[in-house]
Design an enzyme around this catalytic site. Structure first.
Site, PDB file in Angstrom:
ATOM      1  N   LYS A   1      -3.012  -1.392   1.405  1.00 14.98           N
ATOM      2  CA  LYS A   1      -2.403  -2.483   0.616  1.00 14.98           C
ATOM      3  C   LYS A   1      -3.443  -3.210  -0.226  1.00 14.98           C
ATOM      4  O   LYS A   1      -3.243  -3.463  -1.402  1.00 14.98           O
ATOM      5  CB  LYS A   1      -1.697  -3.502   1.538  1.00 14.98           C
ATOM      6  CG  LYS A   1      -0.657  -2.915   2.448  1.00 14.98           C
ATOM      7  CD  LYS A   1      -0.003  -3.960   3.318  1.00 14.98           C
ATOM      8  CE  LYS A   1      -0.927  -4.657   4.299  1.00 14.98           C
ATOM      9  NZ  LYS A   1      -1.474  -3.761   5.345  1.00 14.98           N
TER      10      LYS A   1
ATOM     11  N   ARG B   1     -13.831   1.533   8.888  1.00 12.10           N
ATOM     12  CA  ARG B   1     -14.096   0.574   7.804  1.00 12.10           C
ATOM     13  C   ARG B   1     -15.328  -0.279   8.135  1.00 12.10           C
ATOM     14  O   ARG B   1     -15.539  -0.678   9.273  1.00 12.10           O
ATOM     15  CB  ARG B   1     -12.893  -0.362   7.619  1.00 12.10           C
ATOM     16  CG  ARG B   1     -13.268  -1.521   6.677  1.00 12.10           C
ATOM     17  CD  ARG B   1     -12.131  -2.363   6.229  1.00 12.10           C
ATOM     18  NE  ARG B   1     -11.171  -2.704   7.254  1.00 12.10           N
ATOM     19  CZ  ARG B   1      -9.970  -3.177   6.967  1.00 12.10           C
ATOM     20  NH1 ARG B   1      -9.608  -3.357   5.722  1.00 12.10           N
ATOM     21  NH2 ARG B   1      -9.132  -3.482   7.945  1.00 12.10           N
TER      22      ARG B   1
HETATM   23  P1  AP5 Z   1      -5.124  -8.484   6.670  1.00  7.37           P
HETATM   24  O1  AP5 Z   1      -6.471  -8.631   6.146  1.00  7.37           O
HETATM   25  O2  AP5 Z   1      -3.956  -8.577   5.745  1.00  7.37           O
HETATM   26  O3  AP5 Z   1      -5.111  -7.124   7.475  1.00  7.37           O
HETATM   27  P2  AP5 Z   1      -4.096  -5.927   7.449  1.00  7.37           P
HETATM   28  O4  AP5 Z   1      -2.737  -6.027   6.956  1.00  7.37           O
HETATM   29  O5  AP5 Z   1      -4.171  -5.531   8.851  1.00  7.37           O
HETATM   30  O6  AP5 Z   1      -4.692  -5.138   6.308  1.00  7.37           O
HETATM   31  P3  AP5 Z   1      -5.980  -4.313   6.213  1.00  7.37           P
HETATM   32  O7  AP5 Z   1      -6.934  -4.965   5.316  1.00  7.37           O
HETATM   33  O8  AP5 Z   1      -6.555  -3.937   7.553  1.00  7.37           O
HETATM   34  O9  AP5 Z   1      -5.363  -2.973   5.645  1.00  7.37           O
HETATM   35  P4  AP5 Z   1      -4.842  -2.619   4.173  1.00  7.37           P
HETATM   36  O10 AP5 Z   1      -3.479  -2.033   4.295  1.00  7.37           O
HETATM   37  O11 AP5 Z   1      -5.028  -3.740   3.221  1.00  7.37           O
HETATM   38  O12 AP5 Z   1      -5.806  -1.431   3.857  1.00  7.37           O
HETATM   39  P5  AP5 Z   1      -7.165  -1.463   3.017  1.00  7.37           P
HETATM   40  O13 AP5 Z   1      -6.874  -1.251   1.595  1.00  7.37           O
HETATM   41  O14 AP5 Z   1      -7.970  -2.657   3.412  1.00  7.37           O
HETATM   42  O15 AP5 Z   1      -4.851  -9.513   7.851  1.00  7.37           O
HETATM   43  C1  AP5 Z   1      -5.798  -9.750   8.866  1.00  7.37           C
HETATM   44  C2  AP5 Z   1      -5.232 -10.746   9.873  1.00  7.37           C
HETATM   45  O16 AP5 Z   1      -4.945 -12.000   9.218  1.00  7.37           O
HETATM   46  C3  AP5 Z   1      -3.894 -10.355  10.521  1.00  7.37           C
HETATM   47  O17 AP5 Z   1      -4.065  -9.496  11.631  1.00  7.37           O
HETATM   48  C4  AP5 Z   1      -3.345 -11.735  10.926  1.00  7.37           C
HETATM   49  O18 AP5 Z   1      -3.985 -12.226  12.066  1.00  7.37           O
HETATM   50  C5  AP5 Z   1      -3.750 -12.606   9.725  1.00  7.37           C
HETATM   51  N1  AP5 Z   1      -2.729 -12.651   8.679  1.00  7.37           N
HETATM   52  C6  AP5 Z   1      -2.853 -12.207   7.394  1.00  7.37           C
HETATM   53  N2  AP5 Z   1      -1.708 -12.417   6.714  1.00  7.37           N
HETATM   54  C7  AP5 Z   1      -0.846 -13.004   7.576  1.00  7.37           C
HETATM   55  C8  AP5 Z   1       0.512 -13.437   7.477  1.00  7.37           C
HETATM   56  N3  AP5 Z   1       1.204 -13.310   6.343  1.00  7.37           N
HETATM   57  N4  AP5 Z   1       1.091 -13.988   8.574  1.00  7.37           N
HETATM   58  C9  AP5 Z   1       0.411 -14.140   9.732  1.00  7.37           C
HETATM   59  N5  AP5 Z   1      -0.868 -13.723   9.903  1.00  7.37           N
HETATM   60  C10 AP5 Z   1      -1.488 -13.165   8.821  1.00  7.37           C
HETATM   61  O19 AP5 Z   1      -7.851  -0.125   3.559  1.00  7.37           O
HETATM   62  C11 AP5 Z   1      -8.313  -0.013   4.899  1.00  7.37           C
HETATM   63  C12 AP5 Z   1      -9.501   0.961   4.922  1.00  7.37           C
HETATM   64  O20 AP5 Z   1      -9.042   2.246   4.494  1.00  7.37           O
HETATM   65  C13 AP5 Z   1     -10.628   0.584   3.954  1.00  7.37           C
HETATM   66  O21 AP5 Z   1     -11.881   0.877   4.511  1.00  7.37           O
HETATM   67  C14 AP5 Z   1     -10.380   1.465   2.719  1.00  7.37           C
HETATM   68  O22 AP5 Z   1     -11.546   1.782   2.021  1.00  7.37           O
HETATM   69  C15 AP5 Z   1      -9.763   2.696   3.355  1.00  7.37           C
HETATM   70  N6  AP5 Z   1      -8.822   3.351   2.454  1.00  7.37           N
HETATM   71  C16 AP5 Z   1      -7.894   2.765   1.660  1.00  7.37           C
HETATM   72  N7  AP5 Z   1      -7.203   3.693   0.964  1.00  7.37           N
HETATM   73  C17 AP5 Z   1      -7.704   4.905   1.358  1.00  7.37           C
HETATM   74  C18 AP5 Z   1      -7.395   6.252   1.011  1.00  7.37           C
HETATM   75  N8  AP5 Z   1      -6.426   6.540   0.141  1.00  7.37           N
HETATM   76  N9  AP5 Z   1      -8.097   7.244   1.599  1.00  7.37           N
HETATM   77  C19 AP5 Z   1      -9.066   6.961   2.498  1.00  7.37           C
HETATM   78  N10 AP5 Z   1      -9.417   5.709   2.862  1.00  7.37           N
HETATM   79  C20 AP5 Z   1      -8.731   4.697   2.300  1.00  7.37           C
END
Ligand code: AP5
Length: 216
Positions: free
Chosen positions: A13, A127
């Site tokens: 995302k 990551r």
């Molecule tokens: P948040 O930071 O939003 O974490 P998340 O949703 O768990 O999202 P991530 O950043 O882990 O994943 P993503 O889907 O964005 O993937 P990304 O692009 O980073 O939230 C953290 C915490 O905050 C929550 O647990 C909660 O406690 C709180 N919170 C936040 N919003 C909230 C709300 N609305 N309500 C309540 N609590 C809230 O990619 C992940 C990894 O994969 C990266 O290393 C990236 O380089 C890699 N990657 C991405 N795309 C690819 C690909 N195509 N191929 C290979 N690797 C890839």
């Protein structure tokens, strides 16, 4: 254009939202990034949010709804925005709808990124991030420099505390229970566009742009 990036943790995302933000000239609003910066600054919000984040639990709805309402009232959201990580519960989604209705606006599309659990766990546990500027690295696809200094700013590259395997498992459980029901919520509004998040960053970005252009 007003978009929501939906999907389990680690589906991309943030990565894809930032690229769409650059392409369409609208802000990518990541609630995770806002909360991490509040934690780093030790602000009142950060102090309240930290224990939830460390356990992989959701920060309470009332805090998140207040935060997003204030953010959406800022001038840079006038021409549209991308929400990354919000809403995450039905209550947050209903509050967002009500807030936008007050502004005579609405969400256009919800981009739902779908990826197998095994691949999600691999992406998240591999990551690494810069503790200073937040630059993303990944041991699988884009490893950090060998000295663990960020190539962009020289900061220390670390693992996010909620990317430890046990916490990742809890984040996925919380997603299943609290966030997945939003797929049905937005499907009923005929706004849900499901996207297979398997492939390279560039391939998924191209797919997302094609879907957006088709539906504009
Ligand atoms: P948040 O930071 O939003 O974490 P998340 O949703 O768990 O999202 P991530 O950043 O882990 O994943 P993503 O889907 O964005 O993937 P990304 O692009 O980073 O939230 C953290 C915490 O905050 C929550 O647990 C909660 O406690 C709180 N919170 C936040 N919003 C909230 C709300 N609305 N309500 C309540 N609590 C809230 O990619 C992940 C990894 O994969 C990266 O290393 C990236 O380089 C890699 N990657 C991405 N795309 C690819 C690909 N195509 N191929 C290979 N690797 C890839």
């Amino acid at each position: 254009m007003r978009l929501i990036m939906l999907g389990a943790p680690g589906t991309g995302k943030g990565t894809q939202g930032k690229l769409l933000s650059a392409r369409y000239g609208i802000p990518n609003i990541s609630t995770g990034d806002i909360l991490r910066s509040a934690v780093a600054q030790r602000s009142e919000l950060g102090i309240q949010a930290q224990s939830y984040m460390d356990r992989g639990e959701l920060v309470p709805d009332n805090l998140m709804i207040r935060l997003i309402k204030e953010r959406l009232q800022q001038a840079d959201c006038e021409g549209g925005f991308i929400l990354d990580g919000f809403p995450r519960t039905i209550e947050q989604a209903a509050a967002l709808d009500a807030e936008l209705q007050q502004q005579a606006k609405a969400i256009d599309w919800v981009l739902d990124l779908e990826l197998e659990t095994e691949k999600i766990v691999a992406r998240l546990t591999n990551r690494r991030v810069c503790s200073q500027c937040g630059q993303d690295y990944n041991l699988l696809t884009n490893p950090p420099p060998a000295d663990h200094r960020c190539a962009k700013c020289g900061g220390t590259v670390i693992q996010r505390s909620d990317d430890a395997p046990d916490t990742v498992r809890n984040r996925l459980k919380v997603y299943e229970e609290k966030t997945k029901p939003l797929k049905n919520y937005f499907q009923q509004q005929a706004k849900l566009l499901v996207v297979d998040a398997e492939g390279t960053v560039e391939q998924i970005q191209a797919k997302l742009r094609a879907i957006i252009e088709e539906n504009r």
